[in-house]
Design an enzyme around this catalytic site. Structure first.
Site, PDB file in Angstrom:
ATOM      1  N   MET A   1     -10.006   3.472   2.767  1.00  0.00           N
ATOM      2  CA  MET A   1      -9.325   3.873   4.003  1.00  0.00           C
ATOM      3  C   MET A   1     -10.402   4.172   5.038  1.00  0.00           C
ATOM      4  O   MET A   1     -11.216   5.079   4.854  1.00  0.00           O
ATOM      5  CB  MET A   1      -8.462   5.114   3.780  1.00  0.00           C
ATOM      6  CG  MET A   1      -7.232   4.905   2.905  1.00  0.00           C
ATOM      7  SD  MET A   1      -6.150   3.561   3.429  1.00  0.00           S
ATOM      8  CE  MET A   1      -5.746   4.021   5.111  1.00  0.00           C
TER       9      MET A   1
ATOM     10  N   MET B   1       1.453   4.858   0.280  1.00  0.00           N
ATOM     11  CA  MET B   1       0.927   6.159   0.722  1.00  0.00           C
ATOM     12  C   MET B   1       2.015   7.182   0.449  1.00  0.00           C
ATOM     13  O   MET B   1       2.689   7.671   1.368  1.00  0.00           O
ATOM     14  CB  MET B   1       0.570   6.097   2.213  1.00  0.00           C
ATOM     15  CG  MET B   1      -0.730   5.364   2.469  1.00  0.00           C
ATOM     16  SD  MET B   1      -0.847   4.773   4.162  1.00  0.00           S
ATOM     17  CE  MET B   1       0.108   3.290   4.020  1.00  0.00           C
TER      18      MET B   1
ATOM     19  N   HIS C   1       0.863  -1.191   0.000  1.00  0.00           N
ATOM     20  CA  HIS C   1       0.000   0.000   0.000  1.00  0.00           C
ATOM     21  C   HIS C   1       0.899   1.241   0.000  1.00  0.00           C
ATOM     22  O   HIS C   1       1.548   1.531   1.004  1.00  0.00           O
ATOM     23  CB  HIS C   1      -0.887  -0.074   1.255  1.00  0.00           C
ATOM     24  CG  HIS C   1      -1.766   1.117   1.459  1.00  0.00           C
ATOM     25  ND1 HIS C   1      -2.387   1.377   2.663  1.00  0.00           N
ATOM     26  CD2 HIS C   1      -2.150   2.117   0.626  1.00  0.00           C
ATOM     27  CE1 HIS C   1      -3.109   2.482   2.565  1.00  0.00           C
ATOM     28  NE2 HIS C   1      -2.974   2.958   1.340  1.00  0.00           N
TER      29      HIS C   1
HETATM   30  C1  DX5 Z   1      -2.792   3.334   7.937  1.00  0.00           C
HETATM   31  C2  DX5 Z   1      -2.330   2.095   7.235  1.00  0.00           C
HETATM   32  C3  DX5 Z   1      -2.959   0.852   7.758  1.00  0.00           C
HETATM   33  C4  DX5 Z   1      -2.564   0.543   9.186  1.00  0.00           C
HETATM   34  C5  DX5 Z   1      -3.759   0.004   9.899  1.00  0.00           C
HETATM   35  O1  DX5 Z   1      -2.288   4.438   7.309  1.00  0.00           O
HETATM   36  O2  DX5 Z   1      -2.604   2.166   5.853  1.00  0.00           O
HETATM   37  O3  DX5 Z   1      -2.692  -0.265   6.925  1.00  0.00           O
HETATM   38  O4  DX5 Z   1      -1.530  -0.397   9.273  1.00  0.00           O
HETATM   39  O5  DX5 Z   1      -3.476  -0.027  11.235  1.00  0.00           O
HETATM   40  P1  DX5 Z   1      -4.576  -0.335  12.323  1.00  0.00           P
HETATM   41  O6  DX5 Z   1      -5.141  -1.690  11.966  1.00  0.00           O
HETATM   42  O7  DX5 Z   1      -3.834  -0.331  13.605  1.00  0.00           O
HETATM   43  O8  DX5 Z   1      -5.623   0.727  12.227  1.00  0.00           O
HETATM   44 ZN    ZN Z   2      -2.467   0.250   4.631  1.00  0.00          ZN
END
Ligand code: DX5
Ligand code: ZN
Length: 229
Positions: A144, A75, A73
């Site tokens: 998200m 970002m 993923h």
């Molecule tokens: C957040 C990430 C998620 C994160 C989720 O920016 O993209 O993949 O790891 O973490 P939890 O499950 O702790 O919300």
């Molecule tokens: Zn993620």
């Protein structure tokens, strides 16, 4: 490109909350418990206010979990130049953010040309209609359910309707993308995710930071079985 999608919804552990001093062991444990996908969060300190890791860490995940689907993923701003290094490191899925891709159609084509599955992620404030023109070509839609950047945040309930709308669009158009929820998935929120059509449920802190991971996995699995039996 062949994406392995289990027939029932599943938890995709996110290594963001793993113990990086024992990353291989943590990944192996997740796979042994039954995780079909391992989620790797790449953050660049620009698109999101946090920094994580690069292709070498993804390579370590790949070698600890040779049979799993490595779900990357991104970002990041301008993800295009990173696609190849992450693919080369072993990514099976490369997900980019619609908010970071002015030429999203081309970026998806680039991902497919590299032989990977293409995911498109939507921030909580981004309407799903923004990706409607590319939905027939994407393999994964990442909803998200927290603002990207950090683990351990609370699930944003308003994002559930996005999954419902995407599920309806998919059946109407006979498309086949996987609906993924990312962020805040926990024993308290998993039922709502399943009810809204979530298939790939990313769990970082609620899995890796659980007092007993085995017990947590069994709890998640029993909720999935209840919803789908
Ligand atoms: C957040 C990430 C998620 C994160 C989720 O920016 O993209 O993949 O790891 O973490 P939890 O499950 O702790 O919300
Ligand atoms: Zn993620």
């Amino acid at each position: 490109m062949s994406l392995t999608v289990p027939p029932s919804p599943f938890i995709a552990p996110s290594i963001l909350s793993a113990d990086f001093g024992h990353l291989g062991d943590d990944v192996r444990q997740a796979v042994e418990l039954g995780a079909p996908w391992i989620h790797c969060d790449i953050m660049d300190g620009h698109f999101v206010p946090n920094l994580t890791f690069g292709p070498d860490t993804v390579r370590a995940v790949r070698s600890a979990a040779p049979q799993a689907t490595v779900d990357v993923h991104l970002m990041v701003e301008r993800p295009d130049w990173m696609l190849e290094p992450f693919r080369e490191a072993g990514a099976d899925i490369l997900s980019v953010h619609v908010e970071a891709c002015p030429h999203l159609h081309r970026t998806i084509q680039q991902i497919h040309d590299l032989g990977a599955a293409a995911g498109v992620a939507l921030n909580p404030a981004t309407p799903w209609q923004r990706i409607e023109p590319v939905l027939s070509m994407v393999d994964v839609v990442v909803i998200m359910s927290v603002n990207p950047g950090f683990g351990g945040q609370s699930f944003i309930m308003e994002t559930l309707d996005k999954a419902r709308a995407l599920r309806d669009w998919r059946s109407k158009h006979e498309a086949s993308f996987v609906i993924q929820f990312d962020g805040g998935v926990s024993p308290e929120t998993i039922d709502a995710c399943l009810d809204a059509g979530g298939q790939s449920l990313v769990a970082g802190s609620s899995f890796f930071k659980a007092p007993d991971r085995k017990e947590r996995w069994a709890l998640f699995q029993s909720k999935i079985n209840q919803a789908y039996d």
